[in-house]
Design a protein around this motif. Structure first.
Motif, PDB file in Angstrom:
ATOM      1  N   THR A   1     -59.662  32.948 -47.609  1.00  0.00           N
ATOM      2  CA  THR A   1     -58.844  34.051 -48.060  1.00  0.00           C
ATOM      3  C   THR A   1     -59.668  35.256 -47.833  1.00  0.00           C
ATOM      4  O   THR A   1     -60.984  35.009 -47.468  1.00  0.00           O
ATOM      5  N   ASP A   2     -59.143  36.450 -48.214  1.00  0.00           N
ATOM      6  CA  ASP A   2     -59.909  37.603 -47.905  1.00  0.00           C
ATOM      7  C   ASP A   2     -60.672  37.948 -49.144  1.00  0.00           C
ATOM      8  O   ASP A   2     -61.316  39.116 -49.332  1.00  0.00           O
TER       9      ASP A   2
ATOM     10  N   ARG B   1     -53.076  24.131 -51.211  1.00  0.00           N
ATOM     11  CA  ARG B   1     -53.069  24.545 -49.731  1.00  0.00           C
ATOM     12  C   ARG B   1     -53.914  23.273 -49.123  1.00  0.00           C
ATOM     13  O   ARG B   1     -53.257  22.888 -47.943  1.00  0.00           O
TER      14      ARG B   1
ATOM     15  N   ASP C   1     -62.974  31.384 -50.833  1.00  0.00           N
ATOM     16  CA  ASP C   1     -62.765  32.882 -51.186  1.00  0.00           C
ATOM     17  C   ASP C   1     -63.601  33.612 -50.536  1.00  0.00           C
ATOM     18  O   ASP C   1     -64.975  33.353 -50.304  1.00  0.00           O
TER      19      ASP C   1
ATOM     20  N   GLY D   1     -60.192  35.262 -44.610  1.00  0.00           N
ATOM     21  CA  GLY D   1     -58.702  35.479 -44.501  1.00  0.00           C
ATOM     22  C   GLY D   1     -57.966  36.178 -43.489  1.00  0.00           C
ATOM     23  O   GLY D   1     -56.941  36.384 -43.724  1.00  0.00           O
TER      24      GLY D   1
ATOM     25  N   LYS E   1     -53.269  33.461 -54.158  1.00  0.00           N
ATOM     26  CA  LYS E   1     -54.231  33.723 -53.119  1.00  0.00           C
ATOM     27  C   LYS E   1     -53.290  33.772 -51.694  1.00  0.00           C
ATOM     28  O   LYS E   1     -52.275  33.085 -51.511  1.00  0.00           O
ATOM     29  N   ALA E   2     -53.914  34.509 -50.645  1.00  0.00           N
ATOM     30  CA  ALA E   2     -53.173  34.435 -49.534  1.00  0.00           C
ATOM     31  C   ALA E   2     -54.076  33.901 -48.384  1.00  0.00           C
ATOM     32  O   ALA E   2     -55.363  34.102 -48.373  1.00  0.00           O
ATOM     33  N   PHE E   3     -53.307  32.859 -47.643  1.00  0.00           N
ATOM     34  CA  PHE E   3     -54.082  32.228 -46.754  1.00  0.00           C
ATOM     35  C   PHE E   3     -53.329  32.842 -45.235  1.00  0.00           C
ATOM     36  O   PHE E   3     -52.153  32.866 -44.974  1.00  0.00           O
TER      37      PHE E   3
END
Length: 179
Positions: free
Chosen positions: A23-24, A71, A19, A147, A37-39
């Motif tokens: 990720t952002d 992931r 984190d 991220g 979560k966005a990767f």
């Protein structure tokens, strides 16, 4: 202080916080408590390039998340340490499992919980938007935020510094494609 180039040459393992690094730092939760979560896809591809170059990858994160496990599995990352409130413990386990010394590990972290590892490794790195205390302690600060390509920038730095980037890029330009 050791020059950046000589630090890079020794790296055999890249360990990352999740984190704020992969990720952002945003955590999305639906009303059922499902976490998202966005990767960044280029960060993931950079990690695959490092693996092709023989550098092992590890994740050390204070939170526990099925998304992180998925992931890691998707990227073929074997060393995944979640729920690490004291990141020094999984760091010691990582060294035992991989047989590497502190100076052979690069670590990218973004917050004060990462300082105990950042202070020990051969190459300490941070995304551009890391906490001020972290930015003061690292040898490499990415131009990109967590991220948003920070990990890929570090991967490319390692590959170039170890003389592997041209060889890997040549595979993409060949008719056979990457190995």
């Amino acid at each position: 202080m050791k020059p950046l180039e000589s630090r890079i040459e020794c790296i055999r393992v890249l360990a990352l916080d999740v984190d704020g690094v992969l990720t952002d730092g945003s955590i999305f939760m639906d009303n059922l408590g499902q976490e998202y979560k966005a990767f960044h896809v280029r960060d993931g591809h950079g990690l695959k390039l490092l693996q092709r170059a023989g550098i092992q990858i590890a994740l050390i994160t204070g939170r526990s998340s099925g998304v992180v496990e998925a992931r890691a599995r998707d990227l073929g990352i074997t060393y995944v340490y979640q729920g690490a409130l004291d990141k020094r413990l999984p760091f010691v386990e990582l060294k035992k499992s991989t047989g590497v010394a502190d100076h052979e590990i690069a670590y990218m972290g973004d917050d004060v919980v990462d300082l105990p590892i950042l202070s020990r490794v051969g190459l300490a790195a941070a995304p551009a938007d890391a906490h001020e205390a972290v930015l003061e302690q690292v040898q490499f600060v990415s131009r990109h935020a967590g991220g948003r390509g920070a990990v890929r920038e570090l991967c490319d730095l390692l590959l170039r510094g170890q003389g592997r980037m041209d060889e890997l890029m040549a595979q993409y330009l060949s008719k056979q494609g990457p190995a």
